[in-house]
Enzyme design. Sequence first.
Site, PDB file in Angstrom:
ATOM      1  N   GLU A 263     -19.525  69.696  75.640  1.00  4.98           N
ATOM      2  CA  GLU A 263     -19.432  70.031  77.059  1.00  4.98           C
ATOM      3  C   GLU A 263     -20.673  70.807  77.490  1.00  4.98           C
ATOM      4  O   GLU A 263     -21.205  71.592  76.693  1.00  4.98           O
ATOM      5  CB  GLU A 263     -18.175  70.874  77.331  1.00  4.98           C
ATOM      6  N   HIS A 281     -12.861  70.097  82.496  1.00  2.13           N
ATOM      7  CA  HIS A 281     -12.334  71.365  81.975  1.00  2.13           C
ATOM      8  C   HIS A 281     -11.756  72.212  83.109  1.00  2.13           C
ATOM      9  O   HIS A 281     -12.174  73.345  83.352  1.00  2.13           O
ATOM     10  CB  HIS A 281     -13.423  72.145  81.234  1.00  2.13           C
TER      11      HIS A 281
END
Length: 531
Positions: A263, A281
């Site tokens: 990420e 997220h």
Amino acid sequence: MAPRVLISDKLSPAAVQIFKDRGIEVDFQPDLGKDKDKLLEVIGQYDGLAIRSATKVTEKIIAAADNLKVIGRAGIGVDNVDRDAASRKGVIVMNTPFGNMITTAEHAIAMMFAVARQLPEASASTHAGKWEKSKFMGVELTGKTLGVIGAGNIGGIVCDRARGLKMKVVAYDPFLGQEKADKMGVEKVELDELLKRADFITLHVPLTDQTKNILGRENLAKTKKGVRIINCARGGLVDEEALADLLKSGHVAGAAFDVFSVEPATENPLFNLPNVVCTPHLGAATTEAQENVALQVAEQMANYLLDGAVENALNMPSMTAEEAKVMGPWVKLADHLGAFIGQMTDEPIKAINILYDGVVAQMNLAALNCSVIAGIMKKANPDVNMVSAPVVAQERGIKISTTNQNKSGAFDGYIKVTVVTEKRERSIAGTVFSDGKPRFIQIKGINIDAEVGPHMLYTTNKDVPGVIGTLGRTLGENGANIANFTLGRATAGGEAIALLYLDEPLNGAAQKALEATGMFEQVKPLVFQSA
């Protein structure tokens, strides 16, 4: 002089007001955290630093923070804080582990609905004016079996919400006791059983060595055809390439992911596959959650700066400064005792019994209990701390009992920890010598005298000739150097144990070689935090 706090990330104005109402001078600069040079320049002026995820509190920043006493992270993750550097500097690191639970659980439920009814694709198609009503055939959640991997704080809320949706819930969690499962109204199963039966699988565990790729290629192949998989916990729990292959083959009917192995995720094997819902997220991204964690961190920091109370600290026990001077070595011992049992115990724990004898029985037993419990629970959840550990234990239905007694043995004081499971009881005792170093003095009722090190090896065997030679030779041949070696036995020819302090972590080759000798019933590498 009033304490000074810097807020270097975007935090609720209500949090700023909490500091002001408590008489703390607060400097609200929500964009300062992005400027590491400016932060480095000013950090020495402050007693407290309140952050979210944008501020990176590096070793360099902490080194310059001459007056800093506490760092408060509004949220759970503290990857942006160098905790080791903070500990060495004497700076407490706090987080707010419970503020995001409802929001993250609700996001998992929302993702389950989205993948069950293909909502994102149907929405995009409709926006494009296609009206492809027959293309998006979904499935109902009612009556389906939901497999929950990890039934702790967030997983437990998901279980509750799923039961409200009339789903059948099966849960896999090594630390979930049967009594707690019954109260939750879920069926406790092993992982293979969950994989075989679940129509939907949702993950709610931290990323550890044990849980990394818990849904790897082999386990994914065991799932029921047509399963849908939801991950709003941590990237790395699922082998994304293997899942992509099963989505393409049709074995897996859909997936919904809020977290990814890398990420920010700008590319991923799951992207652009049919019936895969992806979000960036967003698990904690609600107004309520952001407000909750901001208010919590402000209250915790104010309580510490004004009253010395320690709440949700990741690197310090809950105790007063006066207690810490005397209790520090005993707190470390308590953590080591818990860590030993936690690493040795795979089945659900029903009860933890802690005995304090002698001088230690007069100390702050609540703080010592927290240290023992945290040590035990860290195997399942590395993020657990001394404040949250008892809450986690309570949620899992683990009964905690404490006994204190006057000096009854050869030591001025000692702690004995016993865990009870469905299958067995396991105990270990330890003391603190005059040099302040923790020692293990008894395991399974067998007396020993073992120094505790970061990397250790525990073995059990029958007391027969040749074991010590085999142990030393096999380790030496496989590059493992022994710093300290402690032996104990119940009776001559009976059960025997060895606890070795190694210079480095036991390598896989050495472990396999020891197991291959056939002389050892257990060969267990152990890790203990040195700080």
